[in-house]
Design a protein around this motif. Structure first.
Motif, PDB file in Angstrom:
ATOM      1  N   ILE A   1      -8.685   2.561  -4.866  1.00 13.81           N
ATOM      2  CA  ILE A   1      -8.553   2.540  -6.335  1.00 13.81           C
ATOM      3  C   ILE A   1      -7.485   1.515  -6.758  1.00 13.81           C
ATOM      4  N   ASP A   2      -6.328   1.512  -6.051  1.00 11.09           N
ATOM      5  CA  ASP A   2      -5.233   0.606  -6.436  1.00 11.09           C
ATOM      6  C   ASP A   2      -5.636  -0.869  -6.287  1.00 11.09           C
ATOM      7  N   SER A   3      -6.457  -1.165  -5.258  1.00  8.24           N
ATOM      8  CA  SER A   3      -6.800  -2.577  -5.022  1.00  8.24           C
ATOM      9  C   SER A   3      -7.977  -3.059  -5.855  1.00  8.24           C
TER      10      SER A   3
ATOM     11  N   VAL B   1      -2.928  10.416  -9.267  1.00  8.69           N
ATOM     12  CA  VAL B   1      -2.078   9.344  -9.811  1.00  8.69           C
ATOM     13  C   VAL B   1      -2.767   7.973  -9.887  1.00  8.69           C
ATOM     14  N   SER B   2      -3.594   7.638  -8.897  1.00 10.13           N
ATOM     15  CA  SER B   2      -4.222   6.314  -8.940  1.00 10.13           C
ATOM     16  C   SER B   2      -5.146   6.181 -10.144  1.00 10.13           C
ATOM     17  N   LYS B   3      -5.770   7.294 -10.533  1.00  6.22           N
ATOM     18  CA  LYS B   3      -6.665   7.291 -11.707  1.00  6.22           C
ATOM     19  C   LYS B   3      -5.855   7.024 -12.973  1.00  6.22           C
ATOM     20  N   ILE B   4      -4.720   7.731 -13.073  1.00  9.05           N
ATOM     21  CA  ILE B   4      -3.851   7.566 -14.251  1.00  9.05           C
ATOM     22  C   ILE B   4      -3.346   6.115 -14.309  1.00  9.05           C
ATOM     23  N   ALA B   5      -3.089   5.540 -13.124  1.00 14.28           N
ATOM     24  CA  ALA B   5      -2.546   4.175 -13.069  1.00 14.28           C
ATOM     25  C   ALA B   5      -3.581   3.100 -13.416  1.00 14.28           C
ATOM     26  N   THR B   6      -4.848   3.495 -13.611  1.00 16.03           N
ATOM     27  CA  THR B   6      -5.850   2.504 -14.033  1.00 16.03           C
ATOM     28  C   THR B   6      -5.832   2.318 -15.559  1.00 16.03           C
TER      29      THR B   6
ATOM     30  N   ASP C   1      12.002   3.170  -8.432  1.00 18.54           N
ATOM     31  CA  ASP C   1      10.754   3.569  -7.772  1.00 18.54           C
ATOM     32  C   ASP C   1       9.698   3.701  -8.879  1.00 18.54           C
ATOM     33  N   THR C   2       8.896   2.649  -9.068  1.00 15.25           N
ATOM     34  CA  THR C   2       7.948   2.680 -10.205  1.00 15.25           C
ATOM     35  C   THR C   2       6.789   3.653  -9.956  1.00 15.25           C
ATOM     36  N   GLY C   3       6.502   3.928  -8.672  1.00 10.66           N
ATOM     37  CA  GLY C   3       5.464   4.920  -8.363  1.00 10.66           C
ATOM     38  C   GLY C   3       5.837   6.280  -8.959  1.00 10.66           C
TER      39      GLY C   3
ATOM     40  N   GLU D   1      -8.227   6.506  -0.152  1.00 12.93           N
ATOM     41  CA  GLU D   1      -8.807   6.533  -1.498  1.00 12.93           C
ATOM     42  C   GLU D   1      -7.867   5.815  -2.475  1.00 12.93           C
ATOM     43  N   ARG D   2      -6.557   6.044  -2.323  1.00 13.38           N
ATOM     44  CA  ARG D   2      -5.602   5.364  -3.215  1.00 13.38           C
ATOM     45  C   ARG D   2      -5.597   3.858  -2.971  1.00 13.38           C
ATOM     46  N   ASP D   3      -5.698   3.444  -1.704  1.00 12.96           N
ATOM     47  CA  ASP D   3      -5.791   2.009  -1.390  1.00 12.96           C
ATOM     48  C   ASP D   3      -6.966   1.408  -2.157  1.00 12.96           C
TER      49      ASP D   3
ATOM     50  N   PHE E   1       0.829  -1.199   0.000  1.00  8.92           N
ATOM     51  CA  PHE E   1       0.000   0.000   0.000  1.00  8.92           C
ATOM     52  C   PHE E   1       0.865   1.251   0.000  1.00  8.92           C
ATOM     53  N   SER E   2       0.229   2.396  -0.274  1.00  5.66           N
ATOM     54  CA  SER E   2       0.996   3.639  -0.334  1.00  5.66           C
ATOM     55  C   SER E   2       1.526   4.006   1.059  1.00  5.66           C
ATOM     56  N   SER E   3       2.693   4.644   1.043  1.00  3.59           N
ATOM     57  CA  SER E   3       3.336   5.113   2.285  1.00  3.59           C
ATOM     58  C   SER E   3       3.565   4.018   3.325  1.00  3.59           C
TER      59      SER E   3
ATOM     60  N   ASP F   1      10.248  -1.135  -6.429  1.00  2.00           N
ATOM     61  CA  ASP F   1       9.045  -1.090  -5.600  1.00  2.00           C
ATOM     62  C   ASP F   1       7.857  -0.531  -6.364  1.00  2.00           C
ATOM     63  N   GLY F   2       6.660  -0.989  -5.966  1.00  2.79           N
ATOM     64  CA  GLY F   2       5.446  -0.547  -6.652  1.00  2.79           C
ATOM     65  C   GLY F   2       4.226  -1.267  -6.136  1.00  2.79           C
ATOM     66  N   ARG F   3       3.323  -1.629  -7.054  1.00  2.00           N
ATOM     67  CA  ARG F   3       2.081  -2.310  -6.677  1.00  2.00           C
ATOM     68  C   ARG F   3       1.933  -3.659  -7.371  1.00  2.00           C
ATOM     69  N   ASP F   4       2.623  -3.813  -8.516  1.00  2.23           N
ATOM     70  CA  ASP F   4       2.431  -5.013  -9.347  1.00  2.23           C
ATOM     71  C   ASP F   4       3.768  -5.638  -9.713  1.00  2.23           C
ATOM     72  N   ILE F   5       4.793  -5.372  -8.927  1.00  2.00           N
ATOM     73  CA  ILE F   5       6.136  -5.822  -9.326  1.00  2.00           C
ATOM     74  C   ILE F   5       6.245  -7.350  -9.203  1.00  2.00           C
ATOM     75  N   GLY F   6       5.789  -7.892  -8.066  1.00  2.00           N
ATOM     76  CA  GLY F   6       5.880  -9.344  -7.876  1.00  2.00           C
ATOM     77  C   GLY F   6       4.813 -10.120  -8.643  1.00  2.00           C
TER      78      GLY F   6
ATOM     79  N   VAL G   1      -1.152   3.079 -20.282  1.00  2.00           N
ATOM     80  CA  VAL G   1      -0.086   3.667 -19.449  1.00  2.00           C
ATOM     81  C   VAL G   1       0.693   2.533 -18.793  1.00  2.00           C
ATOM     82  N   ARG G   2      -0.031   1.568 -18.228  1.00  4.60           N
ATOM     83  CA  ARG G   2       0.614   0.455 -17.529  1.00  4.60           C
ATOM     84  C   ARG G   2       1.504  -0.340 -18.484  1.00  4.60           C
ATOM     85  N   LYS G   3       0.993  -0.549 -19.709  1.00  2.00           N
ATOM     86  CA  LYS G   3       1.749  -1.343 -20.684  1.00  2.00           C
ATOM     87  C   LYS G   3       3.102  -0.681 -20.967  1.00  2.00           C
TER      88      LYS G   3
HETATM   89  O1   DC Z   1       4.343   4.300  -4.676  1.00  3.92           O
HETATM   90  P1   DC Z   1       3.597   5.622  -4.924  1.00  3.92           P
HETATM   91  O2   DC Z   1       2.671   6.004  -3.822  1.00  3.92           O
HETATM   92  O3   DC Z   1       4.524   6.729  -5.303  1.00  3.92           O
HETATM   93  O4   DC Z   1       2.678   5.305  -6.208  1.00  3.92           O
HETATM   94  C1   DC Z   1       1.827   6.263  -6.759  1.00  3.92           C
HETATM   95  C2   DC Z   1       0.640   5.597  -7.417  1.00  3.92           C
HETATM   96  O5   DC Z   1       1.066   4.918  -8.600  1.00  3.92           O
HETATM   97  C3   DC Z   1      -0.128   4.585  -6.598  1.00  3.92           C
HETATM   98  O6   DC Z   1      -1.271   5.141  -6.002  1.00  3.92           O
HETATM   99  C4   DC Z   1      -0.520   3.515  -7.589  1.00  3.92           C
HETATM  100  C5   DC Z   1       0.372   3.700  -8.764  1.00  3.92           C
HETATM  101  N1   DC Z   1       1.332   2.615  -8.977  1.00  3.92           N
HETATM  102  C6   DC Z   1       0.919   1.520  -9.679  1.00  3.92           C
HETATM  103  O7   DC Z   1      -0.254   1.419 -10.040  1.00  3.92           O
HETATM  104  N2   DC Z   1       1.803   0.533  -9.988  1.00  3.92           N
HETATM  105  C7   DC Z   1       3.085   0.630  -9.598  1.00  3.92           C
HETATM  106  N3   DC Z   1       3.942  -0.352  -9.914  1.00  3.92           N
HETATM  107  C8   DC Z   1       3.523   1.744  -8.842  1.00  3.92           C
HETATM  108  C9   DC Z   1       2.622   2.718  -8.536  1.00  3.92           C
END
Ligand code: DC
Length: 229
Positions: free
Chosen positions: A188-190, A104-109, A34-36, A184-186, A12-14, A133-138, A113-115
């Motif tokens: 959207i991201d999840s 940012v979470s909206k853009i990350a949907t 830092d992929t975020g 809110e980011r948790d 999760f963030s932070s 580090d990120g959300r989808d690395i593993g 962009v992800r590709k």
């Molecule tokens: O790690 P961070 O809080 O700086 O990331 C910002 C946002 O980017 C986070 O809300 C979700 C998105 N993110 C993602 O979807 N995939 C990643 N690998 C890294 C970040």
């Protein structure tokens, strides 16, 4: 085993992912990504080009503009980590603001962009010796990573950490806004369709709500040493 292993840190963030990742990179002489920051830089681009604002996102134009976005990391010797550059401009400070965090979470949907970002991340990591580090690395970027960590902490603890960081860089923010943003980011991201934040089956979970950095780092290093040796 070859010591140029791949380490994936999600969560999760932070949750302190980047702090731990930087320490690992320093100790083992790995590259840290830092992929975020990459998702944040794309968000900043969208803001600068009026493609996103409150309640509005011009997804079609952003997708068309993706080829105009060049992202790079440049190592800053004084800081001891690589800073994010968007089209050759250092944006390390701008991408950390609450405004960028709010979009940012909206853009990350957006799958396109992800590709783009996932393929750049895979390219950066193909030699190994990397901690990302990120959300989808593993789960998506490096499903075969040698070590996968999944960091969690209570929303309140995370918001407090983030609040202190933003106050330190002079951002005039309220704790309530930060807490709302973290939650809110948790959400959207999840819950996004493409590559949602989930723990990989073979990841090790770290709840660091009540754990200091040194304690966490020592525990993680002993796991890394067992893999490398
Ligand atoms: O790690 P961070 O809080 O700086 O990331 C910002 C946002 O980017 C986070 O809300 C979700 C998105 N993110 C993602 O979807 N995939 C990643 N690998 C890294 C970040």
């Amino acid at each position: 085993m070859d010591d140029k292993i791949t380490i994936a840190i999600d969560g999760f963030s932070s949750t302190g992912k980047s702090t731990i990742a930087k320490l690992i990179a320093n100790k083992y002489n790995f590259i840290y990504v830092d992929t975020g920051a990459m998702y944040r830089a794309v968000t900043l681009f969208a803001m600068q080009n009026n493609l996103i604002s409150n309640g509005f996102m011009d997804q079609t134009s952003l997708i068309k503009s993706l080829k105009e976005i060049t992202l790079s990391f440049q190592f800053n010797m004084n800081l001891g980590f690589a800073e994010m550059f968007l089209n050759n401009v250092n944006v390390e400070k701008e991408i950390r603001t609450l405004e960028v965090s709010q979009f940012v979470s909206k853009i990350a949907t957006i799958s396109e962009v992800r590709k783009k970002l996932v393929s750049e991340q895979q390219e950066m990591g193909k030699q190994g010796g990397i901690v990302m580090d990120g959300r989808d690395i593993g789960t998506v970027v490096f499903p075969n990573a040698h070590l996968k960590l999944f960091m969690t902490a209570s929303a309140d603890k995370r918001a407090t950490r983030r609040y202190n960081e933003l106050i330190a860089i002079g951002d005039n923010v309220s704790f309530e806004d930060i807490l709302f943003n973290v939650q809110e980011r948790d959400r959207i991201d999840s819950t996004r369709e493409d590559s949602p934040l989930v723990m990989a089956d073979d990841a090790i979970e770290f709840d660091n709500s009540d754990m200091g950095i040194t304690e966490q780092f020592d525990e993680i290093c002993s796991v890394i040493d067992r893999i490398i040796l």
